[in-house]
Design an enzyme around this catalytic site. Structure first.
Site, PDB file in Angstrom:
ATOM      1  N   ASP A  21       0.117  -7.645   1.498  1.00  0.00           N
ATOM      2  CA  ASP A  21       0.556  -6.129   1.560  1.00  0.00           C
ATOM      3  C   ASP A  21       2.130  -5.753   1.665  1.00  0.00           C
ATOM      4  O   ASP A  21       2.694  -5.214   2.444  1.00  0.00           O
ATOM      5  CB  ASP A  21       0.213  -5.500   3.049  1.00  0.00           C
ATOM      6  CG  ASP A  21       0.261  -3.971   2.953  1.00  0.00           C
ATOM      7  OD1 ASP A  21       0.308  -3.518   1.762  1.00  0.00           O
ATOM      8  OD2 ASP A  21       0.339  -3.633   4.103  1.00  0.00           O
ATOM      9  N   SER A  51       4.705   2.655   7.474  1.00  0.00           N
ATOM     10  CA  SER A  51       4.149   1.454   7.021  1.00  0.00           C
ATOM     11  C   SER A  51       5.745   0.979   6.171  1.00  0.00           C
ATOM     12  O   SER A  51       6.139   1.734   5.544  1.00  0.00           O
ATOM     13  CB  SER A  51       3.342   1.603   5.978  1.00  0.00           C
ATOM     14  OG  SER A  51       2.058   1.697   6.766  1.00  0.00           O
ATOM     15  N   HIS A  77       0.629  -1.177   0.023  1.00  0.00           N
ATOM     16  CA  HIS A  77       0.066   0.001  -0.057  1.00  0.00           C
ATOM     17  C   HIS A  77       0.944   1.297   0.114  1.00  0.00           C
ATOM     18  O   HIS A  77       0.278   2.319  -0.330  1.00  0.00           O
ATOM     19  CB  HIS A  77      -1.094  -0.024   1.066  1.00  0.00           C
ATOM     20  CG  HIS A  77      -0.419   0.133   2.707  1.00  0.00           C
ATOM     21  ND1 HIS A  77      -0.171  -0.844   3.391  1.00  0.00           N
ATOM     22  CD2 HIS A  77      -0.184   1.206   3.112  1.00  0.00           C
ATOM     23  CE1 HIS A  77       0.562  -0.300   4.333  1.00  0.00           C
ATOM     24  NE2 HIS A  77       0.508   0.987   4.393  1.00  0.00           N
TER      25      HIS A  77
END
Length: 458
Positions: free
Chosen positions: A217, A298, A187
């Protein structure tokens, strides 16, 4: 509870990639649309939008909750975009931010599972400051550059320009000759026209996307190895224990705060959370930590007391009244996916080829009068709305209006169960059994699974 990725671009909606073309935008192929996603799925996109609007530091970390709308017409294939409210993906739009890293104390004696990873613990890990200094060269910031169309009056034409859509973090795990490789979250890089990587010394490199996987992911980037002096070591996440100290290193809210270090513990192991992705709602196995995870973290590493990466930071709970709930993908789950991405640029998964609706969304009168179900058959399994031509499901004999109640010997209560079994228990080429209810009678069918493509449903 709303789960959101720490770093996510604002441009990509969490819709299944296998959306049925003729349906409305909020309809999903059964394979990727689960209406009652247990505790409401975590949305990568929700995280993006939230961090985008939340660029005002921590105050804006409150998750933007997306309410899942229930369609009156149950026959519409699974609602598109069931997004729970509170899980935040760590991408900071426009401003680079991706700091969701926690430290993990994995065994220093982990068996080498792949030539792509090193496992030696850091020698000076007893001192956190020394350990961070040693790890710093392996942590990078990632900027997702996307092209936007400038058309003020909506008359067509206009000009286009590139702008930073979001930022995240990453960790250098391999150097091969003149190239170096980085692990980050899917993402973080999704939808990018261009990716740039900022190294610890401020040097900026243009990155190439080697491969990415929406379901886990994870993504792998390639950069020049010229300025790369060190790679991170990976530990064994299966050896972790609740209460072990961990640290997270990343770039919360962008390069402005690059190299931020936060400390915490492993709060829980083998947590399962539902995440809404462009491939539909999937279950993720994650580590829970109380180390601070902020937008922009992230893709960064969670590190144990031996200085080894034991997780890739991905999600945090961002909900009023909830604190210190961050999640990372365990290193033992990361490594096999990264191996496939390096080799093939993608992860091949099996599919059945059906559009489904959870039976919990089908009116009981329809179940009884049209599907011929009765007694304890009511409300179980998933309703088959449509079967793709030449798919494993069609070849196995599955028909529209069948109800799948078992796959590969396991009970099926939702479309999420179908995906979980397909993606975790089975592989391309496997033969499996499918138990269906047809007009009140139980039938067991045999299927040989084939490769999932971009246009195929589950």
């Amino acid at each position: 509870m709303d789960y959101r990725r720490d770093g996510q671009n604002d441009q990509h909606q969490t819709e299944p990639s296998h959306t049925e073309q003729q349906n409305t935008e909020n309809q999903k192929l059964i394979g990727h649309s689960e209406q009652e996603l247990l505790d409401a799925p975590v949305s990568y996109e929700a995280g993006r939008q939230e961090t985008a609007s939340a660029l005002e530091m921590e105050k804006q970390e409150t998750a933007v909750k997306k309410e899942k709308k229930r369609r009156a017409a149950w026959l519409s294939p699974i609602l598109g975009g069931i997004i729970g409210g509170g899980l935040m993906l760590g991408i900071a739009p426009y401003l680079p931010s991706d700091q969701n890293q926690a430290t993990e104390t994995a065994s220093a004696n982990k068996q080498v599972q792949s030539d792509n990873f090193t496992t030696a613990p850091i020698t000076n890990a007893s001192n956190i400051a020394d350990m961070v200094e040693d790890l710093e060269p392996t942590i990078v910031g990632i900027s997702n550059i996307q092209t936007s169309q400038n058309n003020t009056f909506g008359t067509g034409g206009g000009s286009s320009s590139e702008s930073e859509s979001g930022t995240g973090s990453g960790v250098i795990f391999k150097k091969d000759s003149d190239k170096a490789y980085i692990i980050t979250n899917n993402h973080v890089v999704e939808g990018a026209n261009k990716l740039t990587v900022t190294l610890y010394n401020g040097e900026t490199e243009t990155a190439k996307l080697v491969g990415s996987d929406t379901i886990t992911d994870l993504a792998v980037l390639e950069i020049s190895g010229k300025n790369v002096k060190k790679v991170a070591s990976f530990g064994d996440s299966s050896q972790l224990r609740t209460g072990e100290k961990v640290i997270a290193i990343g770039n919360p809210l962008g390069q402005q705060f690059s190299g931020t270090v936060t400390q915490g513990i492993i709060s829980g192991l083998n947590r399962t959370i539902d995440v809404d992705t462009t491939q539909g709602t999937v279950e993720m196995n994650v580590l829970q930590t109380d180390a601070a995870i902020n937008p922009g973290n992230s893709g960064g590493p969670l590190i144990n007391a031996s200085g080894q990466v034991i997780g890739i930071n991905s999600l945090k709970v961002s909900e009023s009244g909830v604190e210190s709930l961050g999640f990372a993908i365990p290193s033992n789950d990361v490594e096999p996916i990264v191996d496939q991405l390096l080799q093939n640029g993608k992860v091949d998964r099996p599919f059945l080829g059906v559009q489904m609706i959870d039976m919990s969304q089908v009116p009981e009168t329809y179940q009884e009068n049209t599907l011929g179900l009765f007694g304890d058959q009511l409300g179980k399994g998933v309703y088959v709305k449509e079967v793709q031509a030449n798919s494993p499901a069609e070849k196995a004999g599955i028909k529209s209006e069948d109800v799948i109640v078992k796959l590969n010997g396991k009970d099926v209560e939702s479309s999420a169960d179908i995906r979980q079994i397909l993606y975790k228990d089975l592989k391309v080429g496997d033969k499996t059994t499918i138990q269906v209810l047809r007009k009140g009678k139980t039938k067991t069918l045999n299927a040989t699974l084939t490769k999932q493509t971009e246009s195929s449903s589950s």
